[in-house]
Design an enzyme around this catalytic site. Structure first.
Site, PDB file in Angstrom:
ATOM      1  N   HIS A   1     -19.583 -28.935  18.209  1.00 30.77           N
ATOM      2  CA  HIS A   1     -19.117 -27.752  18.963  1.00 30.77           C
ATOM      3  C   HIS A   1     -19.960 -27.468  20.197  1.00 30.77           C
ATOM      4  O   HIS A   1     -19.594 -26.630  21.010  1.00 30.77           O
ATOM      5  CB  HIS A   1     -19.108 -26.534  18.039  1.00 30.77           C
ATOM      6  CG  HIS A   1     -18.033 -26.623  17.014  1.00 30.77           C
ATOM      7  ND1 HIS A   1     -16.818 -26.015  17.156  1.00 30.77           N
ATOM      8  CD2 HIS A   1     -17.962 -27.315  15.843  1.00 30.77           C
ATOM      9  CE1 HIS A   1     -16.055 -26.295  16.112  1.00 30.77           C
ATOM     10  NE2 HIS A   1     -16.729 -27.085  15.299  1.00 30.77           N
TER      11      HIS A   1
ATOM     12  N   GLU B   1     -10.274 -16.202  24.980  1.00 34.73           N
ATOM     13  CA  GLU B   1      -9.779 -14.992  24.303  1.00 34.73           C
ATOM     14  C   GLU B   1      -9.420 -13.908  25.322  1.00 34.73           C
ATOM     15  O   GLU B   1      -8.425 -13.197  25.165  1.00 34.73           O
ATOM     16  CB  GLU B   1     -10.854 -14.474  23.335  1.00 34.73           C
ATOM     17  CG  GLU B   1     -11.083 -15.422  22.173  1.00 34.73           C
ATOM     18  CD  GLU B   1     -12.370 -15.164  21.397  1.00 34.73           C
ATOM     19  OE1 GLU B   1     -12.668 -15.916  20.462  1.00 34.73           O
ATOM     20  OE2 GLU B   1     -13.093 -14.201  21.741  1.00 34.73           O
TER      21      GLU B   1
ATOM     22  N   ALA C   1     -13.984 -16.871  27.110  1.00 36.96           N
ATOM     23  CA  ALA C   1     -13.144 -17.052  28.303  1.00 36.96           C
ATOM     24  C   ALA C   1     -11.676 -17.164  27.898  1.00 36.96           C
ATOM     25  O   ALA C   1     -10.787 -16.573  28.513  1.00 36.96           O
ATOM     26  CB  ALA C   1     -13.586 -18.306  29.046  1.00 36.96           C
TER      27      ALA C   1
ATOM     28  N   ASP D   1     -22.541 -24.555  27.964  1.00 33.28           N
ATOM     29  CA  ASP D   1     -21.780 -24.090  26.810  1.00 33.28           C
ATOM     30  C   ASP D   1     -20.818 -25.195  26.402  1.00 33.28           C
ATOM     31  O   ASP D   1     -20.136 -25.759  27.266  1.00 33.28           O
ATOM     32  CB  ASP D   1     -20.991 -22.826  27.198  1.00 33.28           C
ATOM     33  CG  ASP D   1     -20.842 -21.852  26.041  1.00 33.28           C
ATOM     34  OD1 ASP D   1     -20.908 -22.301  24.890  1.00 33.28           O
ATOM     35  OD2 ASP D   1     -20.672 -20.653  26.302  1.00 33.28           O
TER      36      ASP D   1
ATOM     37  N   TYR E   1     -19.733 -70.727  19.042  1.00 33.78           N
ATOM     38  CA  TYR E   1     -21.151 -70.558  18.710  1.00 33.78           C
ATOM     39  C   TYR E   1     -21.630 -69.106  18.895  1.00 33.78           C
ATOM     40  O   TYR E   1     -21.782 -68.372  17.924  1.00 33.78           O
ATOM     41  CB  TYR E   1     -22.010 -71.528  19.531  1.00 33.78           C
ATOM     42  CG  TYR E   1     -23.484 -71.351  19.251  1.00 33.78           C
ATOM     43  CD1 TYR E   1     -24.006 -71.641  17.989  1.00 33.78           C
ATOM     44  CD2 TYR E   1     -24.334 -70.844  20.223  1.00 33.78           C
ATOM     45  CE1 TYR E   1     -25.341 -71.435  17.707  1.00 33.78           C
ATOM     46  CE2 TYR E   1     -25.680 -70.643  19.948  1.00 33.78           C
ATOM     47  CZ  TYR E   1     -26.178 -70.938  18.686  1.00 33.78           C
ATOM     48  OH  TYR E   1     -27.497 -70.722  18.409  1.00 33.78           O
ATOM     49  N   ASP E   2     -21.802 -68.651  20.181  1.00 38.02           N
ATOM     50  CA  ASP E   2     -22.370 -67.310  20.424  1.00 38.02           C
ATOM     51  C   ASP E   2     -21.447 -66.217  19.891  1.00 38.02           C
ATOM     52  O   ASP E   2     -20.264 -66.183  20.207  1.00 38.02           O
ATOM     53  CB  ASP E   2     -22.549 -67.069  21.927  1.00 38.02           C
ATOM     54  CG  ASP E   2     -23.521 -68.032  22.553  1.00 38.02           C
ATOM     55  OD1 ASP E   2     -24.710 -67.707  22.631  1.00 38.02           O
ATOM     56  OD2 ASP E   2     -23.078 -69.141  22.952  1.00 38.02           O
TER      57      ASP E   2
ATOM     58  N   GLY F   1     -17.899 -15.950  15.312  1.00 42.33           N
ATOM     59  CA  GLY F   1     -17.953 -17.320  15.849  1.00 42.33           C
ATOM     60  C   GLY F   1     -16.568 -17.939  15.803  1.00 42.33           C
ATOM     61  O   GLY F   1     -15.747 -17.610  14.933  1.00 42.33           O
ATOM     62  N   GLY F   2     -16.358 -18.822  16.770  1.00 41.93           N
ATOM     63  CA  GLY F   2     -15.045 -19.399  16.980  1.00 41.93           C
ATOM     64  C   GLY F   2     -14.546 -20.206  15.804  1.00 41.93           C
ATOM     65  O   GLY F   2     -13.372 -20.134  15.434  1.00 41.93           O
TER      66      GLY F   2
HETATM   67  C1  GDG Z   1     -20.121 -22.489  19.680  1.00 44.82           C
HETATM   68  C2  GDG Z   1     -20.391 -23.183  21.024  1.00 44.82           C
HETATM   69  C3  GDG Z   1     -17.940 -23.280  21.413  1.00 44.82           C
HETATM   70  C4  GDG Z   1     -18.586 -12.586  20.112  1.00 44.82           C
HETATM   71  N1  GDG Z   1     -19.003 -11.326  20.070  1.00 44.82           N
HETATM   72  C5  GDG Z   1     -18.289 -10.697  19.137  1.00 44.82           C
HETATM   73  C6  GDG Z   1     -17.400 -11.599  18.601  1.00 44.82           C
HETATM   74  N2  GDG Z   1     -17.610 -12.766  19.215  1.00 44.82           N
HETATM   75  C7  GDG Z   1     -16.849 -14.002  18.967  1.00 44.82           C
HETATM   76  C8  GDG Z   1     -15.986 -14.325  20.143  1.00 44.82           C
HETATM   77  C9  GDG Z   1     -15.843 -15.821  20.020  1.00 44.82           C
HETATM   78  C10 GDG Z   1     -17.132 -16.239  19.350  1.00 44.82           C
HETATM   79  O1  GDG Z   1     -17.724 -15.081  18.794  1.00 44.82           O
HETATM   80  C11 GDG Z   1     -18.126 -16.837  20.319  1.00 44.82           C
HETATM   81  O2  GDG Z   1     -17.721 -18.121  20.619  1.00 44.82           O
HETATM   82  P1  GDG Z   1     -18.249 -18.911  21.890  1.00 44.82           P
HETATM   83  O3  GDG Z   1     -17.417 -20.099  22.068  1.00 44.82           O
HETATM   84  O4  GDG Z   1     -18.208 -17.996  23.041  1.00 44.82           O
HETATM   85  O5  GDG Z   1     -19.767 -19.266  21.603  1.00 44.82           O
HETATM   86  P2  GDG Z   1     -20.694 -19.820  20.363  1.00 44.82           P
HETATM   87  O6  GDG Z   1     -20.856 -18.818  19.304  1.00 44.82           O
HETATM   88  O7  GDG Z   1     -21.957 -20.224  21.020  1.00 44.82           O
HETATM   89  O8  GDG Z   1     -19.917 -21.075  19.748  1.00 44.82           O
HETATM   90  C12 GDG Z   1     -19.287 -22.851  21.996  1.00 44.82           C
HETATM   91  C13 GDG Z   1     -17.759 -22.731  20.017  1.00 44.82           C
HETATM   92  O9  GDG Z   1     -18.862 -23.043  19.188  1.00 44.82           O
HETATM   93  C14 GDG Z   1     -16.488 -23.264  19.359  1.00 44.82           C
HETATM   94  O10 GDG Z   1     -16.458 -24.648  19.330  1.00 44.82           O
HETATM   95  O11 GDG Z   1     -16.930 -22.767  22.244  1.00 44.82           O
HETATM   96  O12 GDG Z   1     -19.521 -23.516  23.216  1.00 44.82           O
HETATM   97  O13 GDG Z   1     -21.656 -22.779  21.539  1.00 44.82           O
HETATM   98  O14 GDG Z   1     -14.780 -16.149  19.182  1.00 44.82           O
HETATM   99  O15 GDG Z   1     -14.802 -13.634  20.032  1.00 44.82           O
HETATM  100  N3  GDG Z   1     -16.519 -11.304  17.645  1.00 44.82           N
HETATM  101  C15 GDG Z   1     -16.519 -10.026  17.199  1.00 44.82           C
HETATM  102  N4  GDG Z   1     -17.392  -9.102  17.662  1.00 44.82           N
HETATM  103  C16 GDG Z   1     -18.277  -9.390  18.619  1.00 44.82           C
HETATM  104  O16 GDG Z   1     -19.065  -8.519  19.028  1.00 44.82           O
HETATM  105  N5  GDG Z   1     -15.644  -9.681  16.251  1.00 44.82           N
END
Ligand code: GDG
Length: 732
Positions: free
Chosen positions: A165, A380, A378, A372, A499-500, A29-30
């Protein structure tokens, strides 16, 4: 020393247990990858759930604590029941679908809401063990919407930021939540609330206005007792980590391995958590259509579909998994040959090196979520491209679309459009690919995740400074004691009161605006306990003021200074005023009445007022801006001014205002105590007219030329009562 405390549902590391032994893995996750190093550089701590129910960690809490402490992490242990009802439940069955516009998937269940509240309280309790009022507390995401308010209650002076997020939906969607007011109040416990895009900010501000009645000025909301800033901070990525990935030997090997696997074919890449918001089924349909319509591409492309297992215990996710499997089976069955499978399906989380190898190799990234918050994949993908070759096909429903205009933009619900975009992407010349990529990449490099976090924290500091300046201007503590001392010793006091919005809060219905018995009693006492002169300085008409305050021993100013009345004397016009301008202004205002349901024109003797209190708020504000624009040129020539009050636009002669009216009393004698209280900007003229030693007091927390501020009309009422009391005591 103050520290940074990050609180998110999850920690940046996840705990697993195998054969009784604990292991820590970086969370995907990001947020985790992006802020994972940032908070440590800042010497901060990160609080959150380590990813395993507390029952599974029984007896090992000590070890968990100490292993996490080494990483500056503090666990919030959630029980299986909490994971079920708070995390899988309210967070992922109610908030997640609703905020992504999947109303049909949204569960409205009070039991889950109770669990959510309880879990937020639990996070609060944990936070209070770590955080103090000196710290900066940064709370993340939709699982913790109530936490800012809960922490604020316990640590009123803490600096609290909140970042969402995921999208903040339009009011029409958000209003469906039975618990919507509590959620808004919870969020407003923060000093700064951040979103990825301006649309989400707009939606949020619209909900605060409609649900809680709070207006805003350039994203600055004045709540009952504090100012809260709402702003846009589009999250970035750890740019260099992705940009440099291709230098890693494992990534180089990964690229070679993958090349052997797909041969000379072009690779289309799709990476998401397996989530219905990501549009995976629609993407597969579009790919199906693409192969059907463009048979020349069969055996020439491979779609690598990475789907990371997610929320596997929630029904819709199980169902989605089944459907994705079926779709893939169908497409591979229909077009596949002995030597070629159109889709290479990887249902697992890949190591960073494999993921970046795929980013490097893919000719096209197909990122087509139905909704999203941002979408980091996108970003990365583009960051990984050392040679700037590769095309991003991006959904216009992703927050990222706001910043990545050079991508090929698609509506993910339109398979034909996505299929065409795929073709365009595969056929795009290298020059164009480079040009598009480079521009996006430079932005990603500049606005990376550190900059994002840095700007958020900087803004948080600056809003705190503004709040502190306002706090310092509040009439309380020593300043209040001086005020009361001076007043109790005075012999001849002059008190100007609007007043108001000053003596009473703004009423949403005209019949509720009248002064009640208590207000009248306060004014009566204030006027009779001393040699005071009280002047009610209002925008209202003479008739209304006569009707409401006629029996009281007070002087009055009506229509923002047009009419003046001293006790026991008739109303007087401040000076001869022309009326002929009304024939020019009124028709313009009427056009805007026709265009704005609920709006109306009020004709006062020397002014015209366009009211929109009863209109739909967004439309009203929009039309008010347009009307003001339309009036500006004309009013200048006619020597008129435009006053913008609370949901009114008033036009009146420029040479008349509350300040000018006040000079009549100011020049009448030697006052030894002067006070002027008002709430809106028509009162600024009043404040300006005051001599330096006078107490000018602005009600509300916005910027003003007054010397002091007070929170609300209730406080003003309290102050006036206190004045009566000290005066009486001084006679005893
Ligand atoms: C929430 C919001 C917002 C994915 N598959 C693998 C992997 N990933 C990593 C990606 C990316 C992250 O996970 C996914 O981030 P996203 O932004 O695409 O989506 P959400 O998890 O839904 O995140 C989103 C985000 O928060 C940040 O604010 O952008 O809209 O929904 O970093 O690289 N990483 C690895 N293996 C995988 O198979 N190592």
């Amino acid at each position: 020393m103050s520290k940074l405390v990050i609180i998110a549902n999850r920690l940046p590391v996840t705990i697993t247990k195998r054969e009784g032994k604990l292991a820590l893995h970086p969370s995907t996750g990001g947020l985790a990858t992006g802020l994972g190093s940032f908070y440590r550089e800042k010497k901060g701590v990160w609080m959150g759930w380590p990813g395993m129910p507390s029952q599974n960690l029984r007896g090992m809490e000590g070890e968990v604590n100490s292993r996490l402490e080494e990483l500056d992490c503090r666990p919030v242990f959630l029980t299986r029941h909490q994971v079920e009802n708070f995390y899988h439940g309210f967070s992922n069955k109610t908030l997640w679908p609703l905020f992504h516009y999947f109303v049909q998937y949204t569960t409205f269940d009070n039991r889950l809401w109770e669990a959510y509240k309880k879990a937020n309280r639990y996070y609060c309790k944990a936070a209070l063990k770590v955080a103090t009022e000196e710290d900066t507390i940064w709370i993340h995401d939709y699982q913790l919407l109530l936490l800012p308010g809960m922490i604020r209650e316990k640590l009123p002076k803490a600096t609290i930021g909140f970042f969402l997020h995921i999208p903040f939906p339009s009011f029409e969607i958000f209003r469906l939540l039975p618990w919507r007011e509590e959620i808004m109040e919870g969020l407003l416990g923060a000093d700064l609330i951040g979103f990825h895009t301006y649309d989400y900010v707009r939606h949020f501000l619209s909900s605060t206005r409609r649900l809680l009645g709070y207006d805003h000025n350039l994203g600055l909301i004045t709540t009952k007792d504090r100012m809260v800033k709402v702003d846009t901070f589009p999250i970035g990525i750890d740019f260099l980590r992705f940009f440099r990935a291709a230098e890693l030997p494992e990534v180089k090997n990964g690229i070679q391995r993958m090349k052997r696997r797909i041969g000379n074919r072009k690779m289309i890449l799709s990476v998401d958590r397996l989530d219905y918001t990501k549009g995976i089924l629609q993407r597969l349909d579009a790919f199906d259509l693409f192969l059907e319509k463009h048979p020349q591409y069969r055996d020439k492309v491979t779609l690598v579909l990475v789907a990371v297992p997610s929320r596997t215990k929630v029904d819709q996710y199980m169902q989605l998994k089944k459907e994705v499997d079926e779709h893939i089976g169908r497409i591979n069955g229909r077009y596949g040959t002995l030597g070629w499978s159109p889709i290479l399906y990887l249902y697992r989380s890949l190591p960073f090196t494999t993921l970046t190898a795929l980013y490097n190799l893919a000719q096209v990234a197909l990122v087509t979520p139905l909704r999203d918050g941002m979408n980091l994949v996108a970003k990365e993908y583009v960051a990984c491209k050392r040679d700037n070759l590769g095309v991003l096909v991006l959904s216009e429903m992703a927050g990222a679309a706001r910043e990545m205009g050079e991508a090929i933009m698609v509506n993910p619900y339109n398979p034909k459009e996505v299929s065409n975009a795929l073709k365009t992407a595969l056929e795009m010349g290298e020059e164009e690919q480079r040009e598009r990529s480079l521009r996006m990449k430079e932005r990603l490099r500049r606005y990376d995740v550190r900059r994002w976090a840095g700007e958020f924290l900087e803004k948080l500091t600056s809003i705190r400074e503004i709040q502190e300046r306002m706090e310092a201007k509040k009439l309380r503590g020593i300043a209040l004691r001086h005020f009361l001392d001076e007043y109790s010793q005075s012999h001849k006091a002059l008190l100007f009161l609007d007043y108001d919005g000053t003596l009473v809060p703004f009423a949403d219905r005209p019949d509720k605006a009248q002064p009640d018995r208590e207000i009248k009693a306060i004014l009566q006492d204030l006027a009779t306990t001393s040699q005071n002169r009280i002047v009610l300085v209002s925008g209202r008409t003479r008739e209304t003021l006569d009707q409401w305050f006629g029996g009281l021993p007070v002087d009055m100013v009506a229509e923002h200074g047009v009419w003046l009345k001293e006790q026991n004397s008739p109303w007087e016009l401040i000076e001869p005023l022309k009326q002929d301008w009304k024939g020019v202004i009124r028709p313009i205002m009427e056009v805007y009445v026709d265009r704005t349901p609920g709006a109306l024109v009020e004709e006062k003797e020397f002014s015209l007022v366009w009211h929109y209190r009863r209109s739909e708020p967004e439309l009203g504000h929009q039309r008010a801006r347009e009307l003001k624009d339309a009036l500006l040129n004309i009013t200048e020539n006619l020597n008129l001014s435009i006053l913008e009050g609370s949901r009114v636009i008033e036009v009146k002669p420029s040479n008349v205002n509350k300040g000018m009216a006040a000079t009549r009393w100011l020049s009448q004698g030697s006052w030894d105590f002067i006070m002027a209280v008002g709430d809106d900007w028509t009162d600024e003229d009043l404040f300006d007219a005051m001599p330096p030693q006078a107490y000018s007091i602005k009600v509300g927390l916005s910027i003003s030329r007054a010397r002091f501020n007070m929170d609300s009309p209730y406080r003003v009422q309290g102050l006036l009562k206190e004045m009566v009391k000290v005066k009486r005591e001084s006679y005893e």
